[in-house]
Scaffold this active site. Sequence first.
Site, mmCIF file in Angstrom:
data_model
loop_
_atom_site.group_PDB
_atom_site.id
_atom_site.type_symbol
_atom_site.label_atom_id
_atom_site.label_comp_id
_atom_site.label_asym_id
_atom_site.label_seq_id
_atom_site.Cartn_x
_atom_site.Cartn_y
_atom_site.Cartn_z
ATOM 1 N N CYS A 74 -20.119 -11.223 13.625
ATOM 2 C CA CYS A 74 -18.797 -11.816 13.722
ATOM 3 C C CYS A 74 -18.222 -11.282 15.019
ATOM 4 C CB CYS A 74 -17.904 -11.445 12.543
ATOM 5 S SG CYS A 74 -16.271 -12.194 12.678
ATOM 6 N N CYS A 83 -14.119 -10.577 14.788
ATOM 7 C CA CYS A 83 -13.611 -9.418 14.042
ATOM 8 C C CYS A 83 -14.764 -8.862 13.235
ATOM 9 C CB CYS A 83 -12.429 -9.791 13.179
ATOM 10 S SG CYS A 83 -12.664 -11.302 12.236
ATOM 11 N N SER A 84 -14.664 -8.881 11.946
ATOM 12 C CA SER A 84 -15.794 -8.399 11.161
ATOM 13 C C SER A 84 -15.880 -9.156 9.843
ATOM 14 C CB SER A 84 -15.687 -6.898 10.929
ATOM 15 O OG SER A 84 -14.385 -6.558 10.505
ATOM 16 N N CYS A 85 -15.768 -10.484 9.923
ATOM 17 C CA CYS A 85 -15.937 -11.312 8.736
ATOM 18 C C CYS A 85 -17.301 -11.019 8.128
ATOM 19 C CB CYS A 85 -15.868 -12.793 9.102
ATOM 20 S SG CYS A 85 -14.219 -13.313 9.578
#
Lengths: 208, 118
Positions: free
Chosen positions: A106, A109-111
């Site tokens: 991702c 962000c950090s999905c």
Amino acid sequence: MSHDHDHDHSELSEIELRVRALETLLTDKGYIDPPALDELIETYETRIGPKNGARVVARSWIDPEYRQRLMSDATAAIAEFGFTGRQGEHMVAVENTPDTHNMVVCTLCSCYPWTVLGLPPVWYKSAPYRSRTVRDPRGVLAEFGVTLPKETQIKVWDSTAEVRYLVVPMRPAGTDGWSEDKLAELVVRDSMIGTALALDPAKLETAA
Amino acid sequence: MTSPDLLAALPAIPKDDGGPVFAAPWEARVFAMTIKAHEAGLFSWNEWAETLGAELHKDDDLPLGTAAPGYYDHWLAAFEKLLTAKGVATGSVLSDLKSAWDNAAKSTPHGQPIVLER
């Protein structure tokens, strides 16, 4: 399903709001220190989430009809196990073959599909992984100790707010006749992110 | 690290051979906050176990056939109660902070970290 999902802004659930309110209050009053809190939570990283991804993959290896359903509608196929993602989260399964290896990142962000894979590992959220996976996936894989044949293409999937990916690793040779439970033990978390392959069955035998 | 003795004092905490397990990230977060607040001397572990136990016992009075809330739903409610009893959460501070976080989330584009502007 998607009409009620807002694409422009973030959303926190009622319970997440209560947890954030407590954290802010305790931080303001000096009772907790967020970095120390993160550090403690990281020690539980592998203990969070239902981690049913391995079962999903194992079933797709032994049940061709399930595999078909998984590839055409992963959200529904995963829900057959009784787990659903957060509202508006759409799962897509991408399958590794001798020709194509899939990796998930991702960049924004950090999905991460934590309802399927548990809590994201620390490196998944790190800036180097997020930026380098797109530019140099083969180099990143090498750092994870994975070397693929030169002919194998690497496809990188960038998660978004709406779409989360599940990598279906290749079934290792030498596992004919294995049960779904036993196969699931080979499907380590990183193999479903694409930074590892499914475990070598010989290694499982020696570890057991 | 968390002392196994602390956890042993808690009724029915979800765990396996390797320690506590969590169904969602927020559960681990509220768990960790409780440990840290205890370490900071805000309450004794006995006080915590009693508050949590009282919350969990509310399930006893549920009408038959009602689905009980999750363990960490009780944990979160108990933690809010204990902080209120200790005078840490006074007045409307928690609901004000909740609204502030809600507004912050709604004005944050996806992909950006949600920050509380104050």
